[in-house]
Motif scaffolding. Structure first.
Motif, PDB file in Angstrom:
ATOM      1  N   ALA A  41      49.426  47.262  49.729  1.00  0.00           N
ATOM      2  CA  ALA A  41      49.163  48.670  50.081  1.00  0.00           C
ATOM      3  C   ALA A  41      47.665  48.977  50.109  1.00  0.00           C
ATOM      4  CB  ALA A  41      49.860  49.600  49.090  1.00  0.00           C
ATOM      5  N   LEU A  42      46.886  48.129  49.468  1.00  0.00           N
ATOM      6  CA  LEU A  42      45.446  48.389  49.429  1.00  0.00           C
ATOM      7  C   LEU A  42      44.772  47.923  50.714  1.00  0.00           C
ATOM      8  CD1 LEU A  42      43.241  49.465  47.337  1.00  0.00           C
ATOM      9  CD2 LEU A  42      42.540  47.079  47.267  1.00  0.00           C
ATOM     10  N   THR A  43      44.846  48.745  51.734  1.00  0.00           N
ATOM     11  CA  THR A  43      44.112  48.475  52.967  1.00  0.00           C
ATOM     12  C   THR A  43      42.875  49.358  52.963  1.00  0.00           C
ATOM     13  OG1 THR A  43      45.205  50.200  54.257  1.00  0.00           O
ATOM     14  CG2 THR A  43      46.278  48.051  54.172  1.00  0.00           C
ATOM     15  N   LEU A  44      41.863  48.910  53.691  1.00  0.00           N
ATOM     16  CA  LEU A  44      40.650  49.719  53.784  1.00  0.00           C
ATOM     17  C   LEU A  44      40.963  51.081  54.368  1.00  0.00           C
ATOM     18  CD1 LEU A  44      37.630  48.985  53.152  1.00  0.00           C
ATOM     19  CD2 LEU A  44      39.267  47.121  53.029  1.00  0.00           C
ATOM     20  N   ARG A  45      41.908  51.092  55.290  1.00  0.00           N
ATOM     21  CA  ARG A  45      42.276  52.354  55.915  1.00  0.00           C
ATOM     22  C   ARG A  45      42.929  53.306  54.923  1.00  0.00           C
ATOM     23  NH1 ARG A  45      41.645  48.665  59.764  1.00  0.00           N
ATOM     24  NH2 ARG A  45      41.107  49.313  61.871  1.00  0.00           N
ATOM     25  N   ALA A  46      43.743  52.787  54.024  1.00  0.00           N
ATOM     26  CA  ALA A  46      44.373  53.629  53.006  1.00  0.00           C
ATOM     27  C   ALA A  46      43.316  54.241  52.088  1.00  0.00           C
ATOM     28  CB  ALA A  46      45.376  52.810  52.189  1.00  0.00           C
ATOM     29  N   THR A  64      33.228  43.989  50.296  1.00  0.00           N
ATOM     30  CA  THR A  64      34.450  43.637  51.012  1.00  0.00           C
ATOM     31  C   THR A  64      35.684  44.087  50.227  1.00  0.00           C
ATOM     32  OG1 THR A  64      34.671  41.503  49.933  1.00  0.00           O
ATOM     33  CG2 THR A  64      33.289  41.581  51.897  1.00  0.00           C
ATOM     34  N   ARG A  65      36.809  43.961  50.873  1.00  0.00           N
ATOM     35  CA  ARG A  65      38.083  44.280  50.240  1.00  0.00           C
ATOM     36  C   ARG A  65      38.283  43.432  48.990  1.00  0.00           C
ATOM     37  NH1 ARG A  65      44.324  44.386  50.597  1.00  0.00           N
ATOM     38  NH2 ARG A  65      44.395  42.272  49.806  1.00  0.00           N
ATOM     39  N   ASP A  66      37.897  42.179  49.080  1.00  0.00           N
ATOM     40  CA  ASP A  66      38.029  41.277  47.946  1.00  0.00           C
ATOM     41  C   ASP A  66      37.190  41.730  46.756  1.00  0.00           C
ATOM     42  OD1 ASP A  66      39.773  39.116  48.816  1.00  0.00           O
ATOM     43  OD2 ASP A  66      38.518  37.916  47.474  1.00  0.00           O
ATOM     44  N   GLU A  67      36.000  42.201  47.055  1.00  0.00           N
ATOM     45  CA  GLU A  67      35.148  42.679  45.966  1.00  0.00           C
ATOM     46  C   GLU A  67      35.696  43.968  45.362  1.00  0.00           C
ATOM     47  OE1 GLU A  67      30.719  41.052  47.067  1.00  0.00           O
ATOM     48  OE2 GLU A  67      31.656  42.395  48.526  1.00  0.00           O
ATOM     49  N   LEU A  68      36.356  44.758  46.190  1.00  0.00           N
ATOM     50  CA  LEU A  68      37.013  45.958  45.679  1.00  0.00           C
ATOM     51  C   LEU A  68      38.140  45.592  44.720  1.00  0.00           C
ATOM     52  CD1 LEU A  68      37.432  49.014  45.632  1.00  0.00           C
ATOM     53  CD2 LEU A  68      38.706  48.828  47.769  1.00  0.00           C
TER      54      LEU A  68
END
Lengths: 236, 236
Positions: A41-46, A64-68
DNA sequence: ACCTGAACACCGTTCAAGT
DNA sequence: ACCTGAACACCGTTCAAGT
């Protein structure tokens, strides 16, 4: 009804943030999304939708998403360990068990954490998350009477056990409802499957199927901690 | 030069497979791609290109990308454990250590495996992979003289330790070159970072920094196994 | 029964442009 | 300094069509 919007236009900014975006805000929202919908569910768009911002803002503050994901992991783990600095009246064994159970419960509350903790440790094996956990456990290893030359090995053993155990229990328990009907049904189904295994190839599985069906995760987790603490070298 | 093509058209089918695609072939290719380029290299397109087929074929034989990853994990783990059924002359302790080290080495050879093993266990906590590992370890727990009522707890403890330890060492070791210069450099950098930590908050990390810098992964892993085996309850 | 591969929906990431 | 959001390249999955 519509007065508010018209009469106090400076108080309400209906559409967009009026404050600067902070890294902590982003991480907080990420954790919330993860808790609600899991890692997929953790998309950048969300994230950008929830924060009413653009994708570039996330990259600017976090990366990046990974760093998030790493930041979310670190935030949760740090918070859990922080809330366990008190209670100094315990014996060293109790203190270690307390930290271990706190991590155990954190995984139950944040099911995405088990996988992410492993990834974090694979990529940054001796990074901040590992350091925090090592310090929280290691402190009490000293007090336990383990000779100094064994401190690192002893702490590693406890920490690695916690990390491994916590992964397997991430799903079985399924949150706070430890004894829920889902769990027992799952154990029954698994027991039935194990009984179908060829006995000549899996004699051991047949011998423990009843124990598996009736075991309690938390209790088994504690049993493991006790076994390890018993096996540690002591100076007395 | 061009004769071959013309003279034996039935022998050569230049472009496409002429055999049926098997599930094992697909899994084998997947493992190879994973070993070479890591998890991110395993795209459906990479697999179909290597097999000169279409994406639908993968779905027909295996399923989703996630199921392919699970199949690859199961294949590697099963192969590792299979090659460890022999050697019955060992003591039970040696046998358990042998299985543990085989898994340890498997992770070193297949770096993607640590993460995937956790995911597999989170999703199928008592599935085939777990069953295989439990059986391989549990067998010797019996022979060790652990009372029957503790078999499940004892085996769980050993297995969970292995899973946790193996994650952390997936990167530090970095394949077969155990003592490579990369590794020592990494340890030195980490040691320097730990020395920068505020001593009043991280007293324990400061006290083990030298041990960390000089430790050997494999040796530490064995030390953990020994600690756990020592702590197990015995009937004698 | 088994495979093909174009088409689809969706995603992470970048970056020129704005304030 | 900080944020916007359109654009891009790439990916997993589906499915009508083939053999």
């Amino acid at each position: 009804m519509w007065h508010d919007e018209v009469m106090s236009p400076t108080v309400r900014r209906p559409q967009r943030r009026n404050q600067v975006l902070s890294r902590d805000q982003i991480v907080e929202v990420a954790v919330d999304i993860l808790d609600t919908g899991g890692e997929s569910a953790l998309t950048l768009r969300a994230v950008t939708e929830r924060l009413a911002t653009g994708s570039g803002a996330i990259y600017y503050r976090v990366g990046t998403r990974d760093e998030l994901l790493d930041a979310a992991t670190e935030a949760v783990i740090t918070a859990v360990l922080m809330s366990h600095v008190g209670g100094k009246s315990d014996t060293p064994s109790d203190a270690i068990t307390g930290v271990a159970l706190a991590l155990f419960d954190a995984i139950a509350d944040h099911r995405w954490l088990a996988t992410r903790l492993t990834i974090q440790i694979v990529r940054h094996p001796l990074g901040q998350v590992t350091v925090s956990i090592f310090e929280a456990i290691g402190r009490h290893i000293q007090a336990l009477g383990v000779p100094q030359t064994s401190w690192f090995d002893a702490t590693s053993t406890v920490v690695h056990y916690i990390l491994g155990a916590v992964s397997q229990h991430a799903r079985v328990g399924g949150g706070a409802t430890e004894g829920g009907p889902d769990r027992q049904e799952f154990l029954d189904v698994t027991a039935a499957a194990w009984r179908e295994l060829p006995p000549e190839r899996y004699p051991f599985m047949h011998s423990i199927v009843d124990q598996m069906r009736t075991h309690q995760d938390r209790q088994q987790f504690r049993a493991g901690i006790t076994i390890i603490l018993t096996g540690l070298p002591r100076t007395r």
